[in-house]
Design a protein around this motif. Sequence first.
Motif, PDB file in Angstrom:
ATOM      1  N   LEU A  40       0.923  -1.029   0.041  1.00  0.00           N
ATOM      2  CA  LEU A  40       0.025   0.015  -0.048  1.00  0.00           C
ATOM      3  C   LEU A  40       0.861   1.173   0.031  1.00  0.00           C
ATOM      4  O   LEU A  40       1.809   1.430   0.963  1.00  0.00           O
ATOM      5  CB  LEU A  40      -0.672   0.033   1.368  1.00  0.00           C
ATOM      6  CG  LEU A  40      -2.201   0.730   1.134  1.00  0.00           C
ATOM      7  CD1 LEU A  40      -3.153   0.420   0.240  1.00  0.00           C
ATOM      8  CD2 LEU A  40      -3.001   0.584   2.618  1.00  0.00           C
ATOM      9  N   ASN A  41       0.695   2.183  -0.931  1.00  0.00           N
ATOM     10  CA  ASN A  41       1.531   3.294  -1.330  1.00  0.00           C
ATOM     11  C   ASN A  41       1.077   4.420  -0.025  1.00  0.00           C
ATOM     12  O   ASN A  41      -0.079   4.250   0.433  1.00  0.00           O
ATOM     13  CB  ASN A  41       1.506   3.877  -2.529  1.00  0.00           C
ATOM     14  CG  ASN A  41       2.480   4.919  -2.895  1.00  0.00           C
ATOM     15  OD1 ASN A  41       3.538   5.077  -2.056  1.00  0.00           O
ATOM     16  ND2 ASN A  41       2.835   5.116  -3.996  1.00  0.00           N
ATOM     17  N   ALA A  42       1.938   5.387  -0.070  1.00  0.00           N
ATOM     18  CA  ALA A  42       1.422   6.708   0.887  1.00  0.00           C
ATOM     19  C   ALA A  42       0.017   7.167   0.564  1.00  0.00           C
ATOM     20  O   ALA A  42      -0.184   7.330  -0.552  1.00  0.00           O
ATOM     21  CB  ALA A  42       2.473   7.584   0.610  1.00  0.00           C
ATOM     22  N   GLU A  43      -0.637   7.566   1.479  1.00  0.00           N
ATOM     23  CA  GLU A  43      -1.833   8.327   1.751  1.00  0.00           C
ATOM     24  C   GLU A  43      -2.991   7.252   0.884  1.00  0.00           C
ATOM     25  O   GLU A  43      -3.750   7.732   0.172  1.00  0.00           O
ATOM     26  CB  GLU A  43      -1.955   9.510   0.915  1.00  0.00           C
ATOM     27  CG  GLU A  43      -2.843  10.713   1.469  1.00  0.00           C
ATOM     28  CD  GLU A  43      -2.482  12.180   0.706  1.00  0.00           C
ATOM     29  OE1 GLU A  43      -3.167  12.834   1.610  1.00  0.00           O
ATOM     30  OE2 GLU A  43      -2.109  12.184  -0.214  1.00  0.00           O
ATOM     31  N   SER A  44      -2.922   6.204   1.349  1.00  0.00           N
ATOM     32  CA  SER A  44      -3.911   5.085   0.621  1.00  0.00           C
ATOM     33  C   SER A  44      -4.608   4.493   1.736  1.00  0.00           C
ATOM     34  O   SER A  44      -4.372   4.370   2.850  1.00  0.00           O
ATOM     35  CB  SER A  44      -3.029   4.183  -0.055  1.00  0.00           C
ATOM     36  OG  SER A  44      -2.278   4.712  -1.277  1.00  0.00           O
ATOM     37  N   GLU A  45      -5.746   3.801   1.255  1.00  0.00           N
ATOM     38  CA  GLU A  45      -6.603   2.852   2.260  1.00  0.00           C
ATOM     39  C   GLU A  45      -7.163   1.719   1.390  1.00  0.00           C
ATOM     40  O   GLU A  45      -7.811   1.781   0.336  1.00  0.00           O
ATOM     41  CB  GLU A  45      -7.945   3.627   2.372  1.00  0.00           C
ATOM     42  CG  GLU A  45      -8.683   2.965   3.405  1.00  0.00           C
ATOM     43  CD  GLU A  45      -9.995   3.712   3.829  1.00  0.00           C
ATOM     44  OE1 GLU A  45     -10.860   3.134   4.784  1.00  0.00           O
ATOM     45  OE2 GLU A  45     -10.254   4.870   3.580  1.00  0.00           O
ATOM     46  N   LYS A 168       3.825  19.830 -11.786  1.00  0.00           N
ATOM     47  CA  LYS A 168       2.960  19.641 -10.853  1.00  0.00           C
ATOM     48  C   LYS A 168       2.617  18.402 -10.429  1.00  0.00           C
ATOM     49  O   LYS A 168       2.040  18.000  -9.235  1.00  0.00           O
ATOM     50  CB  LYS A 168       1.727  20.410 -11.254  1.00  0.00           C
ATOM     51  CG  LYS A 168       0.901  19.845 -12.224  1.00  0.00           C
ATOM     52  CD  LYS A 168      -0.163  20.836 -12.634  1.00  0.00           C
ATOM     53  CE  LYS A 168      -1.027  19.826 -13.791  1.00  0.00           C
ATOM     54  NZ  LYS A 168      -2.449  19.686 -13.660  1.00  0.00           N
ATOM     55  N   ASP A 169       2.769  17.143 -11.291  1.00  0.00           N
ATOM     56  CA  ASP A 169       2.452  15.861 -10.990  1.00  0.00           C
ATOM     57  C   ASP A 169       3.584  15.240 -10.071  1.00  0.00           C
ATOM     58  O   ASP A 169       3.338  14.188  -9.489  1.00  0.00           O
ATOM     59  CB  ASP A 169       2.345  15.026 -12.227  1.00  0.00           C
ATOM     60  CG  ASP A 169       0.828  15.426 -13.246  1.00  0.00           C
ATOM     61  OD1 ASP A 169      -0.012  16.039 -12.402  1.00  0.00           O
ATOM     62  OD2 ASP A 169       0.794  15.434 -14.519  1.00  0.00           O
ATOM     63  N   ILE A 170       4.784  15.722 -10.686  1.00  0.00           N
ATOM     64  CA  ILE A 170       5.710  15.238  -9.846  1.00  0.00           C
ATOM     65  C   ILE A 170       5.654  15.588  -8.265  1.00  0.00           C
ATOM     66  O   ILE A 170       5.922  14.688  -7.313  1.00  0.00           O
ATOM     67  CB  ILE A 170       7.233  15.761 -10.385  1.00  0.00           C
ATOM     68  CG1 ILE A 170       7.371  15.002 -12.008  1.00  0.00           C
ATOM     69  CG2 ILE A 170       8.369  15.338  -9.609  1.00  0.00           C
ATOM     70  CD1 ILE A 170       8.559  15.321 -12.628  1.00  0.00           C
ATOM     71  N   THR A 171       5.462  16.998  -8.171  1.00  0.00           N
ATOM     72  CA  THR A 171       5.520  17.581  -6.961  1.00  0.00           C
ATOM     73  C   THR A 171       4.269  16.872  -6.102  1.00  0.00           C
ATOM     74  O   THR A 171       4.404  16.693  -4.675  1.00  0.00           O
ATOM     75  CB  THR A 171       5.355  18.918  -6.752  1.00  0.00           C
ATOM     76  OG1 THR A 171       4.338  19.186  -7.381  1.00  0.00           O
ATOM     77  CG2 THR A 171       6.484  19.636  -7.281  1.00  0.00           C
ATOM     78  N   LYS A 172       3.410  16.513  -6.693  1.00  0.00           N
ATOM     79  CA  LYS A 172       2.136  15.710  -6.086  1.00  0.00           C
ATOM     80  C   LYS A 172       2.723  14.455  -5.422  1.00  0.00           C
ATOM     81  O   LYS A 172       2.212  14.012  -4.126  1.00  0.00           O
ATOM     82  CB  LYS A 172       0.914  15.616  -6.945  1.00  0.00           C
ATOM     83  CG  LYS A 172      -0.239  15.182  -6.223  1.00  0.00           C
ATOM     84  CD  LYS A 172      -1.703  15.187  -7.212  1.00  0.00           C
ATOM     85  CE  LYS A 172      -2.077  16.129  -7.704  1.00  0.00           C
ATOM     86  NZ  LYS A 172      -3.423  16.222  -8.571  1.00  0.00           N
ATOM     87  N   VAL A 173       3.325  13.834  -6.204  1.00  0.00           N
ATOM     88  CA  VAL A 173       3.845  12.412  -5.954  1.00  0.00           C
ATOM     89  C   VAL A 173       4.936  12.616  -4.435  1.00  0.00           C
ATOM     90  O   VAL A 173       4.893  12.272  -3.656  1.00  0.00           O
ATOM     91  CB  VAL A 173       4.731  11.566  -6.922  1.00  0.00           C
ATOM     92  CG1 VAL A 173       5.155  10.583  -6.516  1.00  0.00           C
ATOM     93  CG2 VAL A 173       3.657  11.180  -7.767  1.00  0.00           C
ATOM     94  N   LEU A 174       5.922  13.558  -4.653  1.00  0.00           N
ATOM     95  CA  LEU A 174       6.675  13.752  -3.695  1.00  0.00           C
ATOM     96  C   LEU A 174       6.086  14.506  -2.387  1.00  0.00           C
ATOM     97  O   LEU A 174       6.403  14.243  -1.263  1.00  0.00           O
ATOM     98  CB  LEU A 174       7.675  14.776  -4.178  1.00  0.00           C
ATOM     99  CG  LEU A 174       8.672  14.246  -5.171  1.00  0.00           C
ATOM    100  CD1 LEU A 174       9.481  15.653  -5.722  1.00  0.00           C
ATOM    101  CD2 LEU A 174       9.562  13.264  -4.983  1.00  0.00           C
ATOM    102  N   SER A 175       5.046  15.168  -2.544  1.00  0.00           N
ATOM    103  CA  SER A 175       4.240  15.536  -1.309  1.00  0.00           C
ATOM    104  C   SER A 175       3.630  14.282  -0.583  1.00  0.00           C
ATOM    105  O   SER A 175       3.548  14.283   0.636  1.00  0.00           O
ATOM    106  CB  SER A 175       3.066  16.371  -1.807  1.00  0.00           C
ATOM    107  OG  SER A 175       3.489  17.709  -2.309  1.00  0.00           O
ATOM    108  N   ARG A 176       3.251  13.237  -1.513  1.00  0.00           N
ATOM    109  CA  ARG A 176       2.654  12.138  -0.480  1.00  0.00           C
ATOM    110  C   ARG A 176       3.610  11.394  -0.235  1.00  0.00           C
ATOM    111  O   ARG A 176       3.239  10.870   1.142  1.00  0.00           O
ATOM    112  CB  ARG A 176       1.864  11.106  -1.821  1.00  0.00           C
ATOM    113  CG  ARG A 176       0.335  11.812  -1.993  1.00  0.00           C
ATOM    114  CD  ARG A 176      -0.148  10.691  -2.971  1.00  0.00           C
ATOM    115  NE  ARG A 176      -1.417  11.361  -3.659  1.00  0.00           N
ATOM    116  CZ  ARG A 176      -1.416  11.323  -4.742  1.00  0.00           C
ATOM    117  NH1 ARG A 176      -0.408  11.053  -5.773  1.00  0.00           N
ATOM    118  NH2 ARG A 176      -2.357  12.001  -5.455  1.00  0.00           N
TER     119      ARG A 176
END
Length: 196
Positions: A40-45, A168-176
């Motif tokens: 399970l990756n970051a910020e997932s359920e 913006k897509d790369i920073t979204k992944v890094l933020s998670r």
Amino acid sequence: MCIRDSNKTSDSKKQKYNSLKTPRGGEFFITLSDSTKVWLNAESELKYPLVFLGDKRTVELKGEAFFEVAPNQNIPFQVVSGDQIIEVLGTSFNVSSYQDEAEVITTLIEGKVKVNQKFGDKKSIILSPNEQSILNKETLKIESFKIDPAHFTSWKSGKFYFRQQKLKDITKVLSRWYDVETVSYTHLRAHETSLH
């Protein structure tokens, strides 16, 4: 990481579920009761039964996970994720279905999966290894493509693989992954101007 028992009844004939949540910056590995492995990756359920009962093995996913499904010809495995249901008998695949993303992306590594739309024209796509389906949440259109799966599964090994992606897509992944907020330069410049 948080595991929650979502059962309100002690009736032994009812399916009992757990919910596993990973925070921003976290990830988790679990083996389900049928020996299916899930990363399970970051910020997932992931909502899953304590023991699979009935004629289907069904889990629900919000966010991103990599599945190595234990083969069972008689009891298919299903992943309900956003506006689609993935059906498999035994295979390895990745699903990315974050609520703040415009698409649900299913990437097949080995075996075969059938990706079914829950709504719209309810089109189905059968994926072979190194293929990916993309379901647009707004239009409910689903398409398949040949891809390099390393780009979509590298997170499982703690690596990033970005190729021709928007910042913006790369920073979204890094933020998670790192539990940090990113702010664009243009947003900062507009904020500075309003302060003067």
